[in-house]
Structures are given as C-alpha cells and as structure tokens.
Design a protein around this motif. Sequence first.
Motif, PDB file in Angstrom:
ATOM      1  N   MET A   1      10.388  13.686  -2.771  1.00 46.07           N
ATOM      2  CA  MET A   1       9.225  14.539  -2.892  1.00 46.07           C
ATOM      3  C   MET A   1       8.712  14.973  -1.524  1.00 46.07           C
ATOM      4  O   MET A   1       8.405  16.119  -1.309  1.00 46.07           O
ATOM      5  CB  MET A   1       8.131  13.815  -3.665  1.00 46.07           C
ATOM      6  CG  MET A   1       6.876  14.637  -3.764  1.00 46.07           C
ATOM      7  SD  MET A   1       5.684  13.807  -4.801  1.00 46.07           S
ATOM      8  CE  MET A   1       4.242  14.705  -4.342  1.00 46.07           C
ATOM      9  N   ILE A   2       8.618  14.021  -0.575  1.00 49.12           N
ATOM     10  CA  ILE A   2       8.133  14.345   0.761  1.00 49.12           C
ATOM     11  C   ILE A   2       9.067  15.353   1.420  1.00 49.12           C
ATOM     12  O   ILE A   2       8.621  16.300   2.052  1.00 49.12           O
ATOM     13  CB  ILE A   2       8.009  13.075   1.618  1.00 49.12           C
ATOM     14  CG1 ILE A   2       6.981  12.128   1.003  1.00 49.12           C
ATOM     15  CG2 ILE A   2       7.643  13.402   3.051  1.00 49.12           C
ATOM     16  CD1 ILE A   2       5.618  12.704   0.800  1.00 49.12           C
ATOM     17  N   ALA A   3      10.366  15.163   1.260  1.00 47.75           N
ATOM     18  CA  ALA A   3      11.315  16.110   1.848  1.00 47.75           C
ATOM     19  C   ALA A   3      11.066  17.512   1.301  1.00 47.75           C
ATOM     20  O   ALA A   3      11.128  18.486   2.040  1.00 47.75           O
ATOM     21  CB  ALA A   3      12.743  15.664   1.571  1.00 47.75           C
TER      22      ALA A   3
ATOM     23  N   ALA B   1       7.307   6.583   8.323  1.00 48.81           N
ATOM     24  CA  ALA B   1       7.045   5.159   8.550  1.00 48.81           C
ATOM     25  C   ALA B   1       5.816   4.680   7.783  1.00 48.81           C
ATOM     26  O   ALA B   1       5.719   3.495   7.447  1.00 48.81           O
ATOM     27  CB  ALA B   1       6.874   4.885  10.043  1.00 48.81           C
ATOM     28  N   ALA B   2       4.891   5.577   7.504  1.00 43.37           N
ATOM     29  CA  ALA B   2       3.679   5.188   6.769  1.00 43.37           C
ATOM     30  C   ALA B   2       4.037   4.675   5.382  1.00 43.37           C
ATOM     31  O   ALA B   2       3.425   3.733   4.884  1.00 43.37           O
ATOM     32  CB  ALA B   2       2.708   6.358   6.671  1.00 43.37           C
ATOM     33  N   GLY B   3       5.018   5.288   4.748  1.00 43.69           N
ATOM     34  CA  GLY B   3       5.492   4.845   3.441  1.00 43.69           C
ATOM     35  C   GLY B   3       4.487   5.023   2.316  1.00 43.69           C
ATOM     36  O   GLY B   3       3.291   5.174   2.545  1.00 43.69           O
ATOM     37  N   GLY B   4       4.997   5.040   1.097  1.00 42.69           N
ATOM     38  CA  GLY B   4       4.182   5.079  -0.112  1.00 42.69           C
ATOM     39  C   GLY B   4       3.133   6.179  -0.148  1.00 42.69           C
ATOM     40  O   GLY B   4       3.374   7.302   0.261  1.00 42.69           O
TER      41      GLY B   4
ATOM     42  N   GLU C   1       2.247   7.898   3.174  1.00 49.25           N
ATOM     43  CA  GLU C   1       3.217   8.918   3.575  1.00 49.25           C
ATOM     44  C   GLU C   1       2.908  10.238   2.873  1.00 49.25           C
ATOM     45  O   GLU C   1       2.859  11.297   3.512  1.00 49.25           O
ATOM     46  CB  GLU C   1       4.631   8.444   3.228  1.00 49.25           C
ATOM     47  CG  GLU C   1       5.714   9.470   3.533  1.00 49.25           C
ATOM     48  CD  GLU C   1       7.104   8.974   3.158  1.00 49.25           C
ATOM     49  OE1 GLU C   1       8.072   9.679   3.512  1.00 49.25           O
ATOM     50  OE2 GLU C   1       7.242   7.912   2.511  1.00 49.25           O
ATOM     51  N   GLN C   2       2.687  10.176   1.574  1.00 48.03           N
ATOM     52  CA  GLN C   2       2.394  11.393   0.817  1.00 48.03           C
ATOM     53  C   GLN C   2       1.090  12.031   1.278  1.00 48.03           C
ATOM     54  O   GLN C   2       1.013  13.250   1.456  1.00 48.03           O
ATOM     55  CB  GLN C   2       2.329  11.090  -0.675  1.00 48.03           C
ATOM     56  CG  GLN C   2       3.655  10.704  -1.259  1.00 48.03           C
ATOM     57  CD  GLN C   2       3.550  10.350  -2.739  1.00 48.03           C
ATOM     58  OE1 GLN C   2       2.499   9.958  -3.225  1.00 48.03           O
ATOM     59  NE2 GLN C   2       4.656  10.492  -3.436  1.00 48.03           N
TER      60      GLN C   2
END
Length: 178
Positions: free
Chosen positions: A1-3, A63-66, A69-70
Amino acid sequence: MIANIFQSHDAFVGVGNGYSSRLPRHDQGAAKGATGREQVREGHEVSGDGTSASKQIDAIVTAAGGWQEQTLAHARAAVRTADPTVVEEVKWKKPSNPMGNPVWSSDGIICVGNTLKRAVRLTFPKGALLDDREGLFNARLESKTVRAIDYREGDTVDQVALTGLVVQAIRLNSRSGR
C-alpha cells in the motif's frame, strides 16, 4: 500500500527516480561543503554515500513501520501535493536518532516530521501564525510560535486540510523571507 502511495504521488509530481523534485541528479555536479557532505549546486544536501534526501526520507518512513509508516507517508504526500517544488531534507542526525528527521522547506522550514512512541508529529515552526480553520493543531498549543499535529494510531490524515496548512506556511515563508 505504501509503495502505491509513493508511486502514484511520485508520478503526480514527476519524481519517479527517487529524487525530490528540486533535487538535481548527482551526475549534474556536486561539490564538498564545509560539513564534508556532498552538496548539490543548489545547496541541497546528500549524504556522503550519495543518498538523496528523498531516498533517506523513504527509508525513515519505511523504518517507522505499521500505522506510523502509513501516517508519515500520507503526511508527506500532503506536503508534496501542496507544492511539488518543496525541498526535502534530513536534519538533526544524532546517536539517539541516527536516521534524522524529515524536513520540508520552501524559503525556510515549513514543517518537520517525527515518529514518537505513540504518535507521528508534524511540527510547524511558524504554526502560531497560521489560520488552522480545521483544528488540526493539537500539540505545542502554548508556544508563542510553534504548533504541531500529533497523529495517533487510528487517526487519519486530512489531506485537504493539511495541504491547506502547508500552502499557508509556504506563503508565510515567502513573505517573511525566512
């Protein structure tokens, strides 16, 4: 999703190569600055290993993750939507924060991104001078100059309202000359 967020946003602002829209390619010339870091002619820093600020911010976001990150990715997209020529930088690297903080600027700092234990914070150095019609500012409210937005798990980034604040900050910076 982030990509997908980055791909669609990068296509929108013409960034696809991983460099910020105002950061020229390394093959267009770089010189060593007083700090020992390479600096591209317009003064935008890249790390000693040649990594652009945009790629460093990609790494910080990942790196923030989860949910962080979103959230940081959505906030970054809103900032870059406000003005595709915004300069992305990474500042304040230190042992306790070796990756540094993403900073977006245009004639001065617009906002700084931080991942905290339980929040993603966007800090606006001149936030007290902005008209926060949507009530996004919820941190640093007692400061005479600074305002911040803390996004907690489950919060959504109001892209339209955040983009509006960023546009105001850009206009304020251009009027005040920093």
